[in-house]
Write a protein that holds these residues in place. Structure first.
Motif, PDB file in Angstrom:
ATOM      1  N   GLU B  44       0.927  -1.749 -31.778  1.00  0.00           N
ATOM      2  CA  GLU B  44       2.383  -1.654 -31.992  1.00  0.00           C
ATOM      3  C   GLU B  44       2.998  -0.618 -31.048  1.00  0.00           C
ATOM      4  O   GLU B  44       4.082  -0.802 -30.536  1.00  0.00           O
ATOM      5  CB  GLU B  44       2.703  -1.270 -33.447  1.00  0.00           C
ATOM      6  CG  GLU B  44       2.436  -2.356 -34.480  1.00  0.00           C
ATOM      7  CD  GLU B  44       3.287  -3.601 -34.283  1.00  0.00           C
ATOM      8  OE1 GLU B  44       4.431  -3.467 -33.807  1.00  0.00           O
ATOM      9  OE2 GLU B  44       2.786  -4.703 -34.582  1.00  0.00           O
ATOM     10  N   THR B  48       5.937  -1.972 -28.647  1.00  0.00           N
ATOM     11  CA  THR B  48       7.317  -1.509 -28.824  1.00  0.00           C
ATOM     12  C   THR B  48       7.730  -0.517 -27.729  1.00  0.00           C
ATOM     13  O   THR B  48       8.784   0.081 -27.797  1.00  0.00           O
ATOM     14  CB  THR B  48       7.484  -0.804 -30.184  1.00  0.00           C
ATOM     15  OG1 THR B  48       6.562   0.294 -30.237  1.00  0.00           O
ATOM     16  CG2 THR B  48       7.196  -1.737 -31.346  1.00  0.00           C
ATOM     17  N   HIS B  76       0.915 -11.055 -29.483  1.00  0.00           N
ATOM     18  CA  HIS B  76       1.812 -10.325 -28.560  1.00  0.00           C
ATOM     19  C   HIS B  76       1.635 -10.857 -27.145  1.00  0.00           C
ATOM     20  O   HIS B  76       0.985 -10.213 -26.313  1.00  0.00           O
ATOM     21  CB  HIS B  76       1.506  -8.815 -28.573  1.00  0.00           C
ATOM     22  CG  HIS B  76       1.863  -8.133 -29.846  1.00  0.00           C
ATOM     23  ND1 HIS B  76       0.954  -7.904 -30.844  1.00  0.00           N
ATOM     24  CD2 HIS B  76       3.049  -7.636 -30.303  1.00  0.00           C
ATOM     25  CE1 HIS B  76       1.552  -7.285 -31.853  1.00  0.00           C
ATOM     26  NE2 HIS B  76       2.816  -7.112 -31.559  1.00  0.00           N
TER      27      HIS B  76
END
Lengths: 281, 281
Positions: B44, B48, B76
């Motif tokens: 993550e 991000t 992803h």
């Protein structure tokens, strides 16, 4: 004749439900269930003939193959799969506090993984603590306001003071696990599925392709293929294959073995067996 | 420009060693390492763009693919593998008592699994307790005479009063893990390995075979194939493939993508990258 059946304990887990279902399906007479700690110990019990049968998980729809079971089947060529059931897995968050007070969530690593999306969204700051089974986790949160366990709803109802804080919390609603009953002798029965594993003579381009072409040449569909490391070096694999046998001639199996043997360094046949879907809860 | 690199913490794990090796290999300038708890959180951080890079384990020679990493890469499509290192894993039993007094062994479930043969033989009656990392296990056994941890020898030396009770204790001597450095943009670099994953349009007999034939038709060798459940139902898979690119033309990669796309429901390309073996201890 009484039959001792080893399974992955402790009591109250999904594996116990599966063991009851498989005993019924296989019409095992006077079966007594023996909870063992760890898949390796379950398998040793049947391999050494201390028990007549063993029940272990082999595949989960979210987490994939159960690596300990696959490795144990490869390592014990005398064990055969007698039958299989697919058990739906529906996890509950279990505790005695309110959801807002929970700061630690305990469960088996696979159950934590299967609920990781829900946990990230609803309890993002909770510490996740691994335990050796879902039912151990449930026992460990008894009497605590700030600890919760992930387990089956049945487990919650059996312990005083615990209740469902949220249900179902698994990220994938169709989450299910296939369990198999293992025995020490091949039954030569007909069945829905045939399972086997092989390692190839060489890691040359196209080696795996040749083996898969053998399967296709008999008009057979693989319903599962899973690779596991040979444990000798990165890049050497054992392939675990399930074949859909429905409406096939009885000797398909033998033909397949004859075709594959020249390509393989080692081939272990796990048997052909019936596979049932099971509805519980 | 300073580079923040997320990795699977806490400090003192094999993942930290890998992160240092990859930072050096990729010549990342002014890199600062950020330990995260859990592979999902590492990923993550880079997805991000809170960090510029992330280091995660992708494959172990004994335990196989690291499922959380494979699932995260599939989920992803903007993440790419920049480089890879293979780190040898050598576990020690760490404690402050003598081997005879130990009744509980703590470690990460993968480390317990990698030493299960040794534990069965040398400490058959010990309770095995899972922890969230090897270094957490080492910290937890400090000051106890009857608890031991499985971890790296470096971890033992860093904590006062702890020493190696046995070393090495992993069942397979060649035990090693491949770690990858992930970034948010494709670098279009040349490399030793190309990695990608695909799901097929249909689960018909021969679908996988067609895809593998495409790869073989370009003279490419798969150095790895791994199937993961699609998480929708048993029997639906995502296939993770590594291709050996050594001595191949630069556009091989593009040709392969063109051939595979019509057969696939979804295809995610992870990039081509260099792979280094690393010697530590």
């Amino acid at each position: 004749m009484p039959t001792k059946v080893a399974y992955l304990g402790p009591r109250g887990t999904y594996a116990e439900k599966a063991a009851y279902a498989l005993v019924k399906l296989d019409k095992l007479s006077e079966a007594t269930l023996l909870p063992c700690s760890g898949i390796r110990s379950v398998i040793e019990n049947v391999a050494t003939k201390h028990c007549e049968a063993a029940v272990v998980p082999i595949e989960n729809s979210v987490e994939g193959g159960v690596t300990e079971t696959l490795d144990a089947l490869w390592g014990h060529p005398n064990l055969f799969i007698k039958s299989a059931v697919v058990i739906p897995i529906r996890h509950a968050l279990i505790g005695s506090g309110s959801l807002e007070e929970i700061s630690e969530v305990l469960s088996h690593p696979q159950a934590l993984a299967q609920c990781s999306g829900w946990l990230n969204q609803n309890l993002p700051n909770c510490l996740q603590l691994p335990t050796s089974s879902t039912s151990e986790a449930v026992r460990m949160v008894q009497g605590s306001k700030f600890r919760a366990a992930i387990g089956s709803t049945k487990a919650a109802l059996e312990i005083n003071g615990l209740s469902k804080l949220a249900y179902p919390i698994n990220d994938v609603q169709g989450n299910c696990t296939r369990f198999v009953l293992l025995q020490n002798n091949e039954s030569n029965q007909e069945g829905d599925i045939a399972s086997f594993a092989f390692s190839l003579h060489s890691n040359k381009p196209g080696s795996l392709l040749k083996a898969l072409n053998c399967i296709a040449s008999l008009g057979l569909n693989m319903s599962r293929i899973e690779s596991r490391p040979s444990k000798r070096e990165l890049g050497e694999y054992i392939f675990f294959i399930d074949i859909d046998l429905k409406d096939k001639l009885i000797d398909t199996n033998k033909k397949l073995k004859r075709l594959l043997e020249p390509l393989c360094e080692n081939i272990v046949y796990f048997g052909s067996y019936k596979n049932e879907e099971f509805e519980i809860d």
